[in-house]
Design a protein around this motif. Structure first.
Motif, PDB file in Angstrom:
ATOM      1  N   LEU A   1      47.188  47.032  44.901  1.00 36.84           N
ATOM      2  CA  LEU A   1      47.509  45.853  44.089  1.00 36.84           C
ATOM      3  C   LEU A   1      46.235  45.113  43.674  1.00 36.84           C
ATOM      4  O   LEU A   1      46.138  44.612  42.554  1.00 36.84           O
ATOM      5  CB  LEU A   1      48.452  44.916  44.862  1.00 36.84           C
ATOM      6  N   ARG A   2      45.260  45.077  44.543  1.00 36.98           N
ATOM      7  CA  ARG A   2      43.987  44.438  44.195  1.00 36.98           C
ATOM      8  C   ARG A   2      43.302  45.200  43.053  1.00 36.98           C
ATOM      9  O   ARG A   2      42.748  44.600  42.126  1.00 36.98           O
ATOM     10  CB  ARG A   2      43.064  44.376  45.418  1.00 36.98           C
ATOM     11  N   GLU A   3      43.365  46.524  43.126  1.00 34.19           N
ATOM     12  CA  GLU A   3      42.729  47.336  42.081  1.00 34.19           C
ATOM     13  C   GLU A   3      43.487  47.221  40.750  1.00 34.19           C
ATOM     14  O   GLU A   3      42.880  47.232  39.676  1.00 34.19           O
ATOM     15  CB  GLU A   3      42.637  48.793  42.549  1.00 34.19           C
ATOM     16  N   VAL A   4      44.819  47.079  40.819  1.00 35.91           N
ATOM     17  CA  VAL A   4      45.608  46.844  39.588  1.00 35.91           C
ATOM     18  C   VAL A   4      45.102  45.571  38.910  1.00 35.91           C
ATOM     19  O   VAL A   4      44.858  45.535  37.697  1.00 35.91           O
ATOM     20  CB  VAL A   4      47.120  46.716  39.916  1.00 35.91           C
ATOM     21  N   LEU A   5      44.920  44.504  39.709  1.00 33.26           N
ATOM     22  CA  LEU A   5      44.497  43.218  39.146  1.00 33.26           C
ATOM     23  C   LEU A   5      43.020  43.229  38.721  1.00 33.26           C
ATOM     24  O   LEU A   5      42.603  42.412  37.911  1.00 33.26           O
ATOM     25  CB  LEU A   5      44.732  42.085  40.158  1.00 33.26           C
ATOM     26  N   ARG A   6      42.243  44.144  39.286  1.00 33.54           N
ATOM     27  CA  ARG A   6      40.860  44.284  38.802  1.00 33.54           C
ATOM     28  C   ARG A   6      40.850  44.966  37.437  1.00 33.54           C
ATOM     29  O   ARG A   6      40.216  44.513  36.496  1.00 33.54           O
ATOM     30  CB  ARG A   6      40.003  45.119  39.772  1.00 33.54           C
TER      31      ARG A   6
ATOM     32  N   VAL B   1      45.153  37.491  33.255  1.00 34.33           N
ATOM     33  CA  VAL B   1      44.459  36.450  32.485  1.00 34.33           C
ATOM     34  C   VAL B   1      43.052  36.971  32.213  1.00 34.33           C
ATOM     35  O   VAL B   1      42.316  37.301  33.137  1.00 34.33           O
ATOM     36  CB  VAL B   1      44.407  35.127  33.278  1.00 34.33           C
ATOM     37  N   ALA B   2      42.685  37.064  30.930  1.00 39.62           N
ATOM     38  CA  ALA B   2      41.415  37.705  30.564  1.00 39.62           C
ATOM     39  C   ALA B   2      40.202  36.812  30.822  1.00 39.62           C
ATOM     40  O   ALA B   2      39.086  37.296  30.973  1.00 39.62           O
ATOM     41  CB  ALA B   2      41.440  38.102  29.097  1.00 39.62           C
ATOM     42  N   GLY B   3      40.425  35.492  30.866  1.00 39.32           N
ATOM     43  CA  GLY B   3      39.298  34.584  31.086  1.00 39.32           C
ATOM     44  C   GLY B   3      39.779  33.156  31.161  1.00 39.32           C
ATOM     45  O   GLY B   3      40.946  32.868  30.892  1.00 39.32           O
ATOM     46  N   VAL B   4      38.889  32.246  31.557  1.00 39.52           N
ATOM     47  CA  VAL B   4      39.268  30.830  31.647  1.00 39.52           C
ATOM     48  C   VAL B   4      38.356  29.996  30.763  1.00 39.52           C
ATOM     49  O   VAL B   4      37.143  30.192  30.735  1.00 39.52           O
ATOM     50  CB  VAL B   4      39.250  30.311  33.108  1.00 39.52           C
ATOM     51  N   PHE B   5      38.972  29.073  30.032  1.00 40.33           N
ATOM     52  CA  PHE B   5      38.221  28.197  29.135  1.00 40.33           C
ATOM     53  C   PHE B   5      37.743  26.944  29.865  1.00 40.33           C
ATOM     54  O   PHE B   5      38.460  26.400  30.705  1.00 40.33           O
ATOM     55  CB  PHE B   5      39.114  27.750  27.965  1.00 40.33           C
TER      56      PHE B   5
ATOM     57  N   HIS C   1      35.216  42.160  35.621  1.00 41.75           N
ATOM     58  CA  HIS C   1      35.799  43.272  36.395  1.00 41.75           C
ATOM     59  C   HIS C   1      35.395  44.648  35.856  1.00 41.75           C
ATOM     60  O   HIS C   1      35.629  45.652  36.514  1.00 41.75           O
ATOM     61  CB  HIS C   1      37.333  43.169  36.403  1.00 41.75           C
ATOM     62  N   GLN C   2      34.843  44.664  34.639  1.00 43.54           N
ATOM     63  CA  GLN C   2      34.413  45.930  34.029  1.00 43.54           C
ATOM     64  C   GLN C   2      32.903  46.143  34.149  1.00 43.54           C
ATOM     65  O   GLN C   2      32.360  47.069  33.551  1.00 43.54           O
ATOM     66  CB  GLN C   2      34.804  45.941  32.537  1.00 43.54           C
ATOM     67  N   ASP C   3      32.241  45.287  34.914  1.00 45.41           N
ATOM     68  CA  ASP C   3      30.780  45.374  35.059  1.00 45.41           C
ATOM     69  C   ASP C   3      30.431  46.556  35.982  1.00 45.41           C
ATOM     70  O   ASP C   3      30.782  46.558  37.159  1.00 45.41           O
ATOM     71  CB  ASP C   3      30.276  44.051  35.653  1.00 45.41           C
ATOM     72  N   SER C   4      29.732  47.547  35.424  1.00 41.90           N
ATOM     73  CA  SER C   4      29.480  48.774  36.197  1.00 41.90           C
ATOM     74  C   SER C   4      28.509  48.545  37.365  1.00 41.90           C
ATOM     75  O   SER C   4      28.452  49.342  38.296  1.00 41.90           O
ATOM     76  CB  SER C   4      28.959  49.890  35.286  1.00 41.90           C
TER      77      SER C   4
ATOM     78  N   PRO D   1      40.763  37.617  39.716  1.00 42.63           N
ATOM     79  CA  PRO D   1      41.995  37.688  38.918  1.00 42.63           C
ATOM     80  C   PRO D   1      42.772  36.370  38.923  1.00 42.63           C
ATOM     81  O   PRO D   1      43.553  36.101  38.023  1.00 42.63           O
ATOM     82  CB  PRO D   1      42.802  38.799  39.603  1.00 42.63           C
ATOM     83  N   PHE D   2      42.538  35.538  39.952  1.00 37.05           N
ATOM     84  CA  PHE D   2      43.234  34.246  40.025  1.00 37.05           C
ATOM     85  C   PHE D   2      42.288  33.085  39.727  1.00 37.05           C
ATOM     86  O   PHE D   2      42.532  31.948  40.102  1.00 37.05           O
ATOM     87  CB  PHE D   2      43.852  34.057  41.419  1.00 37.05           C
ATOM     88  N   GLY D   3      41.153  33.376  39.050  1.00 40.40           N
ATOM     89  CA  GLY D   3      40.158  32.334  38.822  1.00 40.40           C
ATOM     90  C   GLY D   3      39.423  32.049  40.130  1.00 40.40           C
ATOM     91  O   GLY D   3      39.341  32.902  41.007  1.00 40.40           O
TER      92      GLY D   3
END
Length: 434
Positions: free
Chosen positions: A298-303, A308-312, A340-343, A370-372
């Protein structure tokens, strides 16, 4: 000091249309400009920032350099009293009050009914045999949210559920208040929702609070000065909680179902772990805590697919980051998906690999968000994790599913990520039961 690289796009609308229509908007610009760039969206010059250091900088400098902000459409639709638009001490005070509905002791009381709703849906899907899962999961999460937040059964089939769909459609839209725009329809949906919520709240205030749902807890909650929430504030907060407990969870569960279907080796390991638990007994919090491999999944799903793609944030004091100036009055988007996509943080970031979260591989603080994070971390985080885990355990134990051919599984990302064709599957009871 120089401003971040990038372009502010067209007058007034800037790059808003590209941002709303192109799921690769940020990725393409990061490839062009690096980890920080400027653009203009929703009528505001905005700096996009990705990476662990950027998350740490933005999320831990609340009230010093930044305050939470939202696109005008979101702000208008969530309402002036909603927790999301509060800042400073007022935000902290209200957050403490609302947290009473999500404390561990409140969550334990939700498990039995949550399992019953889940079972009902699983049996319904078994009868259907083939289904489009995303709209079904929307109904499922709304039923769970409306049960625990306002004490209503089968919420997706009520007036509340229908109006909520219209309302949610316009939350991230261009705030043009013209007939037939998503925003205008959503504003009308909000009005109708508030009428329904007022009826529910007044009934509850006149009766005996059951204490079994968030609304009962919020009606009896008092702040440090002994004040309770007004009717107007209760309506805005419940609307926010319905949004938080429905939209993002729908996305997360859809991604879980898709990724497990695409990764049968992971599915087999999740199933094997479930064999330890007696299928005939109701699930307990203790059992859920013991499902360590499912937790990794579940953690990897949320990664991989954060709902939520980002916070303003709005910049309240000019600051600098990464050698660039970030001017006062601009917006900042702290990006979750791109972080989360940073290699450097996650080797082969496109690959679904639950072992990234095994006990010996602990991610750096603020590299997994994933939760801010910080003062405004998602209030319902534990509720969301409980619902995801309970749903996942039950479905994997008792059922299996295959993706149907000839469907578009590419993700639409706004307002929340979901497969373009809604995830069509063949669904049946599993033949291997423990």
């Amino acid at each position: 000091m120089a401003l971040p690289p990038g372009s502010l796009g067209l007058p007034l609308i800037g790059d808003t249309l590209n941002f709303l229509q192109d799921s690769q908007f940020a990725k393409k610009r990061h490839q062009q400009y690096g980890p920080i760039f400027k653009t203009s969206i929703f009528g505001q010059p905005t700096v996009f920032m990705r990476g662990q250091e950027a998350s740490l900088f933005v999320l831990s400098n609340e009230n010093q350099y930044f305050v939470a902000s939202f696109p005008a459409s979101t702000k208008a639709l969530l309402g002036p009293l909603s927790l999301t638009v509060q800042t400073g001490a007022n935000h902290q005070n209200r957050r403490k009050l609302l947290y009473q509905a999500f404390q561990p002791r409140a969550l334990v009381g939700y498990i039995g009914a949550m399992e019953n709703i889940t079972q009902r849906y699983l049996e319904k899907w078994e009868k259907m045999e083939t289904l489009t899962w995303y709209p079904e999961l929307r109904n499922y999460t709304f039923d769970v949210a409306s049960k625990f937040l306002v004490g209503i059964d089968n919420g997706s089939e009520t007036v509340l559920g229908h109006n909520f769909e219209t309302f949610a459609e316009g939350l991230f839209s261009i705030p043009w208040d013209l007939p037939f725009t998503k925003f205008s329809k959503a504003k009308n949906g909000r009005k109708l929702l508030l009428v329904e919520l007022e009826k529910i709240i007044r009934d509850r205030q006149q009766g005996t609070p059951s204490g079994k749902d968030a609304l009962s807890l919020l009606i009896s909650a008092r702040d440090d000065e002994g004040n309770s929430l007004s009717l107007e504030e209760l309506k805005d907060q419940v609307l926010l909680l319905l949004f938080g407990g429905h939209e993002t969870l729908t996305s997360a569960l859809t991604s879980f179902c898709l990724l497990l279907a695409q990764n049968p080796d992971v599915m087999a390991k999740v199933r094997a772990e479930q064999q330890q638990f007696p299928a005939t007994e109701p699930l307990t919090l203790e059992q859920l805590k013991q499902m360590t491999y499912l937790e990794q999944v579940l953690r990897e799903v949320l990664r991989l697919v954060p709902p939520v793609a980002g916070v303003f944030r709005t910049v309240i004091n000019a600051c600098e980051f990464g050698g660039y100036e970030i001017p006062k009055g601009w917006s900042v988007l702290s990006e979750i998906t791109q972080t989360h996509q940073d290699s450097q943080l996650y080797p082969e970031p496109e690959r679904f690999d639950p072992d990234r979260f095994s006990s010996e591989r602990v991610p750096k603080p603020f590299s997994y968000v994933p939760f801010g994070g910080g003062l405004r971390e998602c209030l319902g985080k534990e509720f969301a994790r409980l619902e995801m885990k309970l749903f996942a355990a039950k479905i994997v134990r008792e059922y299996e599913w295959d993706l149907l051919p000839d469907q578009d599984l590419n993700l639409i990302t706004i307002p929340i990520p979901h497969p373009r064709d809604g995830l069509r599957v063949k669904f049946r009871r599993t033949t291997i039961n423990n």
